[in-house]
Design a protein around this motif. Structure first.
Motif, PDB file in Angstrom:
ATOM      1  N   ARG A 164      42.545  54.089 -26.745  1.00  0.00           N
ATOM      2  CA  ARG A 164      43.330  54.326 -25.533  1.00  0.00           C
ATOM      3  C   ARG A 164      44.255  55.537 -25.701  1.00  0.00           C
ATOM      4  NH1 ARG A 164      44.691  51.417 -21.025  1.00  0.00           N
ATOM      5  NH2 ARG A 164      43.947  49.396 -21.757  1.00  0.00           N
ATOM      6  N   CYS A 165      44.857  55.607 -26.864  1.00  0.00           N
ATOM      7  CA  CYS A 165      45.770  56.696 -27.181  1.00  0.00           C
ATOM      8  C   CYS A 165      45.047  58.044 -27.156  1.00  0.00           C
ATOM      9  CB  CYS A 165      46.352  56.415 -28.564  1.00  0.00           C
ATOM     10  SG  CYS A 165      47.837  57.267 -28.888  1.00  0.00           S
ATOM     11  N   PHE A 167      42.257  58.775 -25.484  1.00  0.00           N
ATOM     12  CA  PHE A 167      41.910  59.082 -24.090  1.00  0.00           C
ATOM     13  C   PHE A 167      43.136  59.587 -23.328  1.00  0.00           C
ATOM     14  CE2 PHE A 167      38.184  55.848 -24.126  1.00  0.00           C
ATOM     15  CZ  PHE A 167      37.295  56.843 -24.512  1.00  0.00           C
ATOM     16  N   ALA A 168      44.268  58.929 -23.551  1.00  0.00           N
ATOM     17  CA  ALA A 168      45.500  59.335 -22.858  1.00  0.00           C
ATOM     18  C   ALA A 168      45.874  60.759 -23.255  1.00  0.00           C
ATOM     19  CB  ALA A 168      46.632  58.368 -23.185  1.00  0.00           C
ATOM     20  N   LYS A 171      43.648  63.202 -21.397  1.00  0.00           N
ATOM     21  CA  LYS A 171      44.077  63.301 -19.991  1.00  0.00           C
ATOM     22  C   LYS A 171      45.324  64.202 -19.854  1.00  0.00           C
ATOM     23  CE  LYS A 171      45.110  62.063 -15.660  1.00  0.00           C
ATOM     24  NZ  LYS A 171      44.707  62.962 -14.569  1.00  0.00           N
ATOM     25  N   GLN A 172      46.244  64.033 -20.800  1.00  0.00           N
ATOM     26  CA  GLN A 172      47.448  64.884 -20.802  1.00  0.00           C
ATOM     27  C   GLN A 172      47.087  66.355 -20.950  1.00  0.00           C
ATOM     28  OE1 GLN A 172      50.377  64.025 -23.794  1.00  0.00           O
ATOM     29  NE2 GLN A 172      51.199  62.275 -22.639  1.00  0.00           N
ATOM     30  N   GLU A 204      40.799  53.691 -16.988  1.00  0.00           N
ATOM     31  CA  GLU A 204      42.229  53.378 -16.863  1.00  0.00           C
ATOM     32  C   GLU A 204      43.097  54.554 -17.287  1.00  0.00           C
ATOM     33  OE1 GLU A 204      41.804  48.623 -17.929  1.00  0.00           O
ATOM     34  OE2 GLU A 204      43.322  49.805 -18.974  1.00  0.00           O
ATOM     35  N   GLU A 205      42.583  55.342 -18.223  1.00  0.00           N
ATOM     36  CA  GLU A 205      43.370  56.481 -18.724  1.00  0.00           C
ATOM     37  C   GLU A 205      43.054  57.786 -17.996  1.00  0.00           C
ATOM     38  OE1 GLU A 205      45.925  56.079 -20.557  1.00  0.00           O
ATOM     39  OE2 GLU A 205      45.522  53.956 -20.925  1.00  0.00           O
ATOM     40  N   SER A 207      39.728  58.923 -16.741  1.00  0.00           N
ATOM     41  CA  SER A 207      38.381  59.494 -16.731  1.00  0.00           C
ATOM     42  C   SER A 207      37.835  59.576 -15.307  1.00  0.00           C
ATOM     43  CB  SER A 207      37.452  58.612 -17.574  1.00  0.00           C
ATOM     44  OG  SER A 207      36.109  59.020 -17.401  1.00  0.00           O
TER      45      SER A 207
END
Ligand SMILES: *Cc1c(COP(=O)(O)O)cnc(C)c1O
Length: 226
Positions: A164-165, A167-168, A171-172, A204-205, A207
């Protein structure tokens, strides 16, 4: 479970803004047609030879995505028909795609691959490298490629917090690059992240495009020749 049932199960979990790339590598044309008959049109392959073979023998309205590592000298084989190249990981490759695309008057959509995983082996730009490359404004000299966004793969691990980290983080980076380098480009809109085991997390992150293989087509048998 059949391809049909698997595909519909995956599709039912996707928000409408997320594009599904059905990753058909190693699977026969017949399986692809089962998904096609359910309305799936976007398919992903990771080997040039397999991709071109399948594209030649399957319906022409399929959108073929190259999701694997691509060598510059093989670009010419896929440029005539490919819809999106996910794994662009060097300026050299970007330049090679532009050159081949110019020869046949196409403009090719690409994603820049970013190395977000902790593993050593994965391809891709580091975030710093990418900002560096984009600062040089390579797009100005490459009119036959269009950078649509970023692609990344998380670490292969059961630790979902880490996935998750990662992917986040991607996204950033996507948001940051969009502001810095693609502010006026409506087409910089694609963030390709998430595979069978982690695509819901990826969505959720943030995509917008998931690459799902085994959840649709079943396990891959690499022992079999195609
Ligand atoms: C094989 C592959 C996928 C699909 O993997 P699954 O776990 O089968 O969903 C996604 N992305 C890339 C780059 C791949 O090579």
């Amino acid at each position: 479970m059949s391809v049909e049932a698997n595909l519909n199960a995956v599709v039912s979990t996707l928000p409408p803004h997320v594009v599904l790339v059905a990753v058909s590598k190693t699977h026969p044309n017949q399986s692809i047609m089962e998904a096609y008959d359910q309305g799936q049109r976007v398919f992903g392959e990771n080997k040039v030879q397999e991709l071109t073979n399948k594209a030649e023998s399957l319906p022409s309205d399929i959108k073929w995505h190259m999701i694997g590592h691509l060598q510059s000298n093989k670009v010419k084989y896929i440029v005539p028909f490919v819809d999106l190249i996910h794994g662009v990981d060097s300026l050299k490759l970007l330049t090679a795609i532009d050159k081949e695309a110019a020869k046949i008057n196409r403009c090719i959509d690409v994603l820049l691959q970013v190395h977000i995983a902790q593993e050593e082996s994965k391809f891709g730009f580091s975030p710093d490298e990418l900002a560096d490359v984009l600062s040089g404004n390579p797009m100005a000299g490459l009119p036959n490629v269009r950078i649509r966004g970023l692609m990344g793969m998380a670490t292969f691990t059961d630790d979902l917090r880490q996935v998750r980290c990662e992917f986040a983080g991607l996204k950033q980076l996507f948001d940051k690059l969009k502001i810095s380098f693609f502010a006026d480009c409506h087409y910089f809109d694609t963030l390709s992240m998430g595979m069978s085991d982690d695509y819901l997390l990826a969505i959720e992150e943030g995509s917008t495009m998931v690459r799902v293989g085994s959840s649709i087509f079943g396990h891959r048998d690499y022992g079999q020749t195609l």
